[in-house]
Scaffold this motif. Structure first.
Motif, PDB file in Angstrom:
ATOM      1  N   LYS A  52      40.059  39.967  40.887  1.00  0.00           N
ATOM      2  CA  LYS A  52      40.859  38.768  41.002  1.00  0.00           C
ATOM      3  C   LYS A  52      41.652  38.586  39.712  1.00  0.00           C
ATOM      4  O   LYS A  52      41.124  38.766  38.614  1.00  0.00           O
ATOM      5  CB  LYS A  52      39.970  37.553  41.252  1.00  0.00           C
ATOM      6  N   TRP A  70      27.426  32.637  36.849  1.00  0.00           N
ATOM      7  CA  TRP A  70      27.176  33.589  37.934  1.00  0.00           C
ATOM      8  C   TRP A  70      25.758  34.140  37.810  1.00  0.00           C
ATOM      9  O   TRP A  70      25.351  34.597  36.739  1.00  0.00           O
ATOM     10  CB  TRP A  70      28.173  34.747  37.873  1.00  0.00           C
ATOM     11  N   CYS A  92      34.329  27.152  40.246  1.00  0.00           N
ATOM     12  CA  CYS A  92      33.299  27.754  41.081  1.00  0.00           C
ATOM     13  C   CYS A  92      33.733  29.167  41.458  1.00  0.00           C
ATOM     14  O   CYS A  92      34.919  29.507  41.386  1.00  0.00           O
ATOM     15  CB  CYS A  92      33.030  26.919  42.331  1.00  0.00           C
ATOM     16  N   LEU A  93      32.775  29.993  41.846  1.00  0.00           N
ATOM     17  CA  LEU A  93      33.028  31.378  42.210  1.00  0.00           C
ATOM     18  C   LEU A  93      32.747  31.579  43.694  1.00  0.00           C
ATOM     19  O   LEU A  93      31.806  30.997  44.251  1.00  0.00           O
ATOM     20  CB  LEU A  93      32.133  32.322  41.393  1.00  0.00           C
ATOM     21  N   GLU A  94      33.582  32.406  44.329  1.00  0.00           N
ATOM     22  CA  GLU A  94      33.330  32.779  45.709  1.00  0.00           C
ATOM     23  C   GLU A  94      32.252  33.856  45.724  1.00  0.00           C
ATOM     24  O   GLU A  94      32.391  34.892  45.064  1.00  0.00           O
ATOM     25  CB  GLU A  94      34.610  33.306  46.355  1.00  0.00           C
ATOM     26  N   LEU A  95      31.175  33.590  46.458  1.00  0.00           N
ATOM     27  CA  LEU A  95      30.039  34.501  46.471  1.00  0.00           C
ATOM     28  C   LEU A  95      29.922  35.207  47.819  1.00  0.00           C
ATOM     29  O   LEU A  95      30.246  34.622  48.855  1.00  0.00           O
ATOM     30  CB  LEU A  95      28.755  33.735  46.152  1.00  0.00           C
ATOM     31  N   LEU A  97      30.057  37.573  44.496  1.00  0.00           N
ATOM     32  CA  LEU A  97      31.166  37.817  43.572  1.00  0.00           C
ATOM     33  C   LEU A  97      31.668  39.253  43.663  1.00  0.00           C
ATOM     34  O   LEU A  97      32.869  39.520  43.559  1.00  0.00           O
ATOM     35  CB  LEU A  97      30.705  37.520  42.136  1.00  0.00           C
ATOM     36  N   ARG A  99      31.848  42.676  45.937  1.00  0.00           N
ATOM     37  CA  ARG A  99      31.717  43.121  47.316  1.00  0.00           C
ATOM     38  C   ARG A  99      32.176  44.564  47.461  1.00  0.00           C
ATOM     39  O   ARG A  99      33.179  44.980  46.847  1.00  0.00           O
ATOM     40  CB  ARG A  99      32.552  42.245  48.255  1.00  0.00           C
ATOM     41  N   GLY A 108      35.428  39.269  42.250  1.00  0.00           N
ATOM     42  CA  GLY A 108      36.152  38.018  42.426  1.00  0.00           C
ATOM     43  C   GLY A 108      36.286  37.175  41.184  1.00  0.00           C
ATOM     44  O   GLY A 108      36.267  35.939  41.274  1.00  0.00           O
ATOM     45  N   TYR A 109      36.388  37.810  40.035  1.00  0.00           N
ATOM     46  CA  TYR A 109      36.566  37.094  38.773  1.00  0.00           C
ATOM     47  C   TYR A 109      37.442  37.940  37.861  1.00  0.00           C
ATOM     48  O   TYR A 109      37.327  39.177  37.830  1.00  0.00           O
ATOM     49  CB  TYR A 109      35.212  36.833  38.109  1.00  0.00           C
TER      50      TYR A 109
END
Length: 469
Positions: A52, A70, A92-95, A97, A99, A108-109
């Protein structure tokens, strides 16, 4: 000058690629795919890692951004340090994180954006919330406010990236690192008595006699003053240089001694001149024993490139005159004064190879988020700088002295030093320590220093979970 609002310029990506080569390995190529996605690929090999991209957040020059954490262990990843890993810049993080996507991986970070923000000290550009010495204090930093100052979070996130690289390219040979300690000593006062005026010496002697009732110091002072014309007197309390070198050599370490070579503030700069015969003899002795000589620019020089260059030239000339030749020249600013990127540019313009200023005076820890030396980058001019940054992790005064943490010389101070050292060891980085020669007078000071500088018996608290296959 930057004319855009994202961290991932062509110059920044090129610098980041060099950084990845140093930290992870060769053959990785970075490419911005869209406004919110960057990929890492390997030349001539299938597979990719996408990350990301959050370019605008990590170009901010403030400490107000959000921060979350995280739990990598919950997702099955082996963490470098125990506990949840701070993720500055996001609420916040989409989990999950990390994939797996058809053999490739997505994170995603914006790990590289965080790395840019921390290493370039973008946070400090143009700040006005400074202390009485014009320094950006730890207590104003995002790291202090969100309680991750004593964690090398850049190294922790790059550790995660290395694990993902191992998944995508299992046969790649990753660059290996080894824990180390670098000891440095700012030579503010090489002698307690040797460079004092007779008037000042008289006042000190009266204090020894009437206030401290120290007859030995009262009697020794004039003899040490007279006996310091060509060499530092062996009885001078601050002449701890041979003891320091002996301790370093016993641990297989090399000490660096940084000398003041200018006077821009009479009350705060050194009493000695570097050309003094006793200082010349000390420089020769340090070099002869295989240790390093470096620069400690004067108090008001941090905003003046010409002053730093003149002082660096002065030191190098003295060294040449004394037959002292080194592969590299570095040092640290007096009082840890630093203005980003003014001071950064000044060190490079002075022809220095590295700087080791970037630690805070008021708190120990990881000002740059890392304990690894790295190539410098100017976030304002948007270009790489011909200089290495060697982050300072701890100064003895920060932990010991009442003006800062005030932990004294006992077990509590030792545990604070050891925790920082252990954090460096966990990421296979470098524990860079500043300890002034004038703070090794008492037995208690020397005992604490000796324990902190020991390479063995590092306690790595917390269990490492096995790497998920």
């Amino acid at each position: 000058m930057r004319d855009h609002t994202f961290w991932h310029s062509a110059a920044a990506l090129s610098w980041m690629q060099v950084l990845l080569e140093e930290r992870v390995g060769q053959g990785f190529v970075l490419r911005v795919e869209s406004d919110d996605r960057l990929t890492i690929r390997r030349l001539g090999e299938p597979g990719a890692i996408s990350l990301k991209l959050d370019g605008a957040t990590f170009l901010r020059a403030d400490s107000e951004m959000a921060c979350t954490q995280w739990d990598g262990v919950a997702e099955g990843w082996a963490m470098a340090l125990p506990g949840q890993l701070p993720a500055p810049g996001v609420q916040c993080l989409e989990l999950p994180l990390i994939r797996s996507v058809g053999g490739d991986y997505h994170i995603g970070y914006d790990i590289l954006g965080l790395t840019f923000w921390m290493l370039t000290r973008q946070e400090e550009v143009g700040r006005e919330d400074l202390d009485s010495h014009g320094r950006f204090p730890a207590t104003s930093s995002h790291a202090f406010r969100h309680d991750y100052l004593e964690r090398p979070i850049v190294d922790e996130w790059l550790h995660i990236l290395r694990l993902v690289v191992g998944r995508v390219w299992p046969r790649v040979v990753l660059r290996q690192h080894r824990f180390s300690i670098k000891l440095s000593h700012d030579v503010d006062t090489p002698s307690l008595y040797g460079f004092k005026s007779w008037t000042m010496l008289g006042r000190m002697m009266l204090g020894d006699l009437l206030k401290r009732h120290d007859l030995r110091a009262f009697a020794q002072a004039p003899f040490i003053r007279v006996g310091s014309r060509k060499v530092l007197h062996t009885a001078d309390p601050y002449n701890t240089f041979d003891w320091i070198m002996e301790r370093s050599e016993a641990q297989g370490l090399r000490s660096a001694f940084y000398f003041i070579c200018g006077r821009t503030d009479e009350s705060r700069d050194a009493e000695y001149e570097p050309e003094h015969p006793a200082i010349r003899q000390l420089i020769r002795r340090i070099h002869a024993r295989g240790h390093e000589v470096g620069l400690h620019p004067s108090y008001a020089s941090y905003q003046h490139a010409g002053t730093i260059k003149a002082e660096a030239d002065r030191l190098r000339k003295i060294a040449r005159d004394e037959g002292v030749f080194q592969d590299q020249w570095g040092g640290r600013m007096h009082y840890l004064r630093w203005e980003q990127p003014t001071t950064l540019r000044a060190w490079a313009d002075a022809g220095m190879d590295y700087d080791s200023t970037l630690g805070y005076a008021d708190r120990p820890g990881f000002r740059c988020g890392t304990c690894f030396e790295y190539p410098a980058f100017d976030p304002v001019m948007d270009k790489a700088i011909n200089l290495r940054i060697r982050p300072l992790i701890a100064m003895e005064a920060t932990i010991i002295d009442p003006i800062y943490l005030g932990l004294g010389l006992g077990q509590e101070a030792l545990e604070r030093f050891e925790a920082l050292k252990a954090a460096c060891a966990r990421v296979q980085g470098c524990f860079t320590l500043l300890w002034h020669n004038s703070s090794l007078v008492s037995l208690e000071q020397r005992e604490l220093y000796s324990k902190v500088c020991t390479m063995s018996d590092i306690s790595l608290e917390g269990e490492r979970r096995p790497l998920r296959q």
